[in-house]
Design an enzyme around this catalytic site. Sequence first.
Site, short mmCIF file in Angstrom:
data_model
loop_
_atom_site.label_atom_id
_atom_site.label_comp_id
_atom_site.label_asym_id
_atom_site.label_seq_id
_atom_site.Cartn_x
_atom_site.Cartn_y
_atom_site.Cartn_z
N LYS A 78 47.45 40.00 35.29
CA LYS A 78 46.08 39.53 35.40
C LYS A 78 45.37 39.58 34.05
CE LYS A 78 41.93 40.40 38.24
NZ LYS A 78 41.39 41.23 39.35
N SER A 152 39.54 38.51 42.81
CA SER A 152 39.62 37.92 41.49
C SER A 152 41.04 37.82 40.93
CB SER A 152 38.74 38.72 40.52
OG SER A 152 39.20 40.04 40.37
N SER A 176 39.77 42.49 45.28
CA SER A 176 40.34 41.48 44.39
C SER A 176 41.86 41.36 44.42
CB SER A 176 39.88 41.74 42.95
OG SER A 176 38.51 41.47 42.82
#
Length: 448
Positions: A78, A152, A176
């Site tokens: 990420k 996210s 997320s």
Amino acid sequence: MTSWVGRTAVEIAAAVQEKRVTPREVVAEHLARIERLDGRVGAFRVVRAEAALAEADALGARDDLAQLPLAGVPVAVKDNLPVTGESNRVGSAATPDTPADHDHITVARLRAAGAIVVGLTNVPELCIFGTTEGVHGTSRNPWDTTRTAGGSSGGSAAAVAAGMVPIALGNDGMGSLRIPAANCGLVTIKPGFGVVPAGIGDGDWFGMSENGPLATTVEDARLLFSVIADTEVVRPDKPTPRKIAASVRSPLTGVAISKPYTTAVREAAGLLNRAGHTVRRADPPYPLSLSTTSLAHWTAGTSVDAAGLDPRKLTRRSRVHAAIGRRFVKSVRTGKAREELRERLAPFFAEHDILLTAALARRSPKAGPWHERGWLRNVLANTNYSPMTPPWNLTGWPAMSVPFGTLPSGAPCAVQLVGRPGSEAALLELAGELEKLRPWRRTAPLDQ
């Protein structure tokens, strides 16, 4: 010729350890799939093709492959976790394009275990929202590319669900990991506080954000979790009977859970009951103040992350989020509201080992330019589809998303498992039972 795309991390590592395939062959095949498919999916901000192949060659020359649990496994990271030589843009035009001079400790542990980082994945600006889009790209659900992958950790989830990597690293501050995992048919675990090193940004949202795995199988999730937690989580020989509470109540007043998700909870409860667990309907005593507590912590975390960034380069929704959060930072730092929530929920978890809920309230919003839309519209869209996850970031207790069935559209459905502190192994064990009782398709049929 054997294809390694679509294989699990466990399978790939075993083949590399036994020298049935080289790390370069595995990485090259996954890079080719990224090149072919990512234009449709939007998982990656950066693809480290040249660097990944060089790292694969270096790994292949080592004589200790048999000792590396993730030998030659391609992994995505990420884009809010440092990877040496790559910048962290965190979905924003306001962040510096400066290469990191170190790996985040979880990335370092992946590399030490033999994994190859093939790229950094897209996130919404400052990882605020449960949809992933912005100046660096839009991440779509590989099962239904008209829909957002979630957020996210949306890019990481999309990369795994599309078979571009077998596993990925993400993090979870208000859902997320679990939100995009539920959308994309993946297994994830948000560890409890302190189990996996965090250290995301300046304050990792006041200790609410945890790093964790995204995978297509429970065994892969267990393996990646073991590596980043630096502790072996062993699968037991036989299941342990658990006391399970099944709840279809939303934690947030006024937000209802749609029928596909309530059905998933009831069917999962029935399967686990027939498998020998004690399952009963019971709702946690969520306080009426949970909505305001969640909003205060969510916005305050963003206000800390936005400090020092040029507000003119932030999107309007992010500026508003950070501005609202500034008034809450002082009270949030005390931790009082979170401690009160833990005290309120602790008796429920003294009576039940594990809580089973829906992972989401409804399917994800359509993919689109959410970063260009107003703050309130974003908040309402997020709240209405993903109210189930925030309580467990506030408590700091472990929680999982596990695929279970499908939505009417054919995209995956999912349930959430929550446990008390230290229950990560128990959650993974129960998830493994669900996987055995109700198997799921592991990757989206993008090639069809």
